[in-house]
Design a protein around this motif. Structure first.
Motif, PDB file in Angstrom:
ATOM      1  N   LYS A 253      31.950  41.365  36.811  1.00 36.37           N
ATOM      2  CA  LYS A 253      32.847  41.651  37.920  1.00 36.37           C
ATOM      3  C   LYS A 253      32.377  42.920  38.609  1.00 36.37           C
ATOM      4  N   THR A 254      32.394  42.864  39.923  1.00 37.06           N
ATOM      5  CA  THR A 254      32.008  44.035  40.695  1.00 37.06           C
ATOM      6  C   THR A 254      33.137  45.062  40.729  1.00 37.06           C
ATOM      7  N   LYS A 255      32.903  46.193  41.389  1.00 38.20           N
ATOM      8  CA  LYS A 255      33.912  47.241  41.448  1.00 38.20           C
ATOM      9  C   LYS A 255      35.159  46.817  42.218  1.00 38.20           C
ATOM     10  N   ASP A 256      34.985  45.927  43.197  1.00 40.65           N
ATOM     11  CA  ASP A 256      36.133  45.469  43.971  1.00 40.65           C
ATOM     12  C   ASP A 256      36.863  44.314  43.306  1.00 40.65           C
ATOM     13  N   GLY A 257      36.441  43.904  42.092  1.00 45.95           N
ATOM     14  CA  GLY A 257      37.116  42.848  41.342  1.00 45.95           C
ATOM     15  C   GLY A 257      36.594  41.457  41.566  1.00 45.95           C
ATOM     16  N   ALA A 258      35.544  41.286  42.368  1.00 42.71           N
ATOM     17  CA  ALA A 258      34.991  39.951  42.619  1.00 42.71           C
ATOM     18  C   ALA A 258      34.092  39.533  41.470  1.00 42.71           C
TER      19      ALA A 258
END
Length: 347
Positions: A253-258
């Protein structure tokens, strides 16, 4: 009889400073050369014409005195000094200044000055105590300062934990920072494209710029391709697995939650993207109504990107997961001492 009613006063310490200064050499010489104070000429001084007794006797003779001599007259003073110099030089046994004269004479010859009876020699123990009253405290203080100096010196030479971590990451992970020249656009227009490609893989960012309707999208696409080529040639980034080895796809998961699926850790992605305002390209006058005019400024802006490999994003994801796993459960009212400024809860 002249002089009657004029009191005569002997010389005292209350004489004017001028008369004391004039009579001081002759008086000192008399003390050093006369047989006794009684043998010397009686120095009798009358008051001046401005004294209290002469205010009402201004008509009398103020220059002569029967029982004394006027030392204000230079001739009389010279005659008195000459008589004193011709007298026989006796001893100082009867003088009250005998000790001072002998001490001054001894010091002038280079002898050791006489010590006052109350002045006793200071013992070495007293001097040592004054210089170092508490040796144990001094030693502890010096030891403390030496330890502080060594710690500062050692801390300055040894790298910190942050520096060691940064060096370790730089040795295992690679990145490239690329900046484009100033483009003929404004910050407001170009920042939208920078936000559009930030956080995406390099292939997705190129596709976004290829099908974008923005005028500067073609320029951004060109500089992304240029940054990719430089990263591959100069840094060896994005070359795939070594010796044809395969890796298992990882879901992160990326930092933005994706959610993101990583097939190859060496793939490139745009870690950061920002714009920089440049100098104006040109300025021209804009004529308006009612005789007014304005100024049209043509701005210039550049775009900068940082390319990294997917292994960096995998490491950041693992660090976030580890940090969340080690975090303690949150309690609304934890059982701990209150040390804030307000010693009570704000319900």
């Amino acid at each position: 009889m002249p002089g009657v009613g004029r009191p005569l006063v002997k010389m005292s310490a209350h004489l004017p400073s001028k008369r004391i200064a004039l009579a001081a050499p002759s008086a000192l010489y008399t003390l050093a050369s006369s047989n006794s104070l009684a043998a010397s000429l009686p120095l009798v001084q009358r008051r001046t014409k401005w004294s209290f007794s002469n205010l009402f006797n201004r008509g009398s003779n103020a220059r002569q005195s029967d029982s004394g001599q006027n030392l204000d007259d230079p001739k009389v003073r010279a005659r008195v000094i000459a008589q004193q110099q011709q007298s026989k030089p006796p001893s100082l046994s009867d003088s009250i200044f005998e000790d001072e004269v002998k001490a001054a004479t001894a010091e002038g010859k280079g002898a050791e000055p006489s010590r006052h009876p109350l002045q006793q020699p200071v013992p070495p123990e007293a001097i040592a105590w004054r210089l170092d009253p508490d040796p144990r405290s001094r030693i502890r203080w010096e030891r403390k300062k030496v330890i502080q100096m060594v710690r500062r010196h050692t801390a300055a030479e040894e790298p910190s934990e942050y520096s060691r971590r940064t060096a370790r990451i730089a040795a295992s992970e690679r990145q490239l920072t690329h900046r484009s020249p100033f483009l003929e656009t404004s910050v407001k227009k170009l920042v939208m494209l920078a936000r559009q490609i930030q956080g995406k893989t390099l292939e997705d960012a190129l596709v976004q710029m290829q099908y974008s309707k923005k005028k500067m999208a073609a320029e951004v696409k060109f500089h992304l391709e240029e940054a990719r080529d430089i990263a591959i040639v100069s840094r060896g980034m994005g070359l795939g697995n070594v010796n044809g080895s395969t890796t298992t796809p990882i879901k992160i998961k990326t930092k933005d939650g994706a959610s993101l699926k990583v097939d190859n850790p060496t793939n490139l992605y745009v870690a950061q993207a920002w714009v920089n305002k440049g100098t104006p390209r040109q300025r021209r006058v804009e004529f308006k109504g009612r005789g007014k005019q304005g100024l049209i400024v043509s701005p210039s802006t550049s775009i900068s990107v940082i390319l990294k490999e997917e292994r960096t994003r995998i490491r950041e994801y693992n660090e976030r997961v580890t940090k969340e796993a080690s975090r303690k459960p949150w309690v609304h009212l934890p059982n701990r001492p209150v040390t804030a400024q307000r010693p009570y809860y704000s319900w």
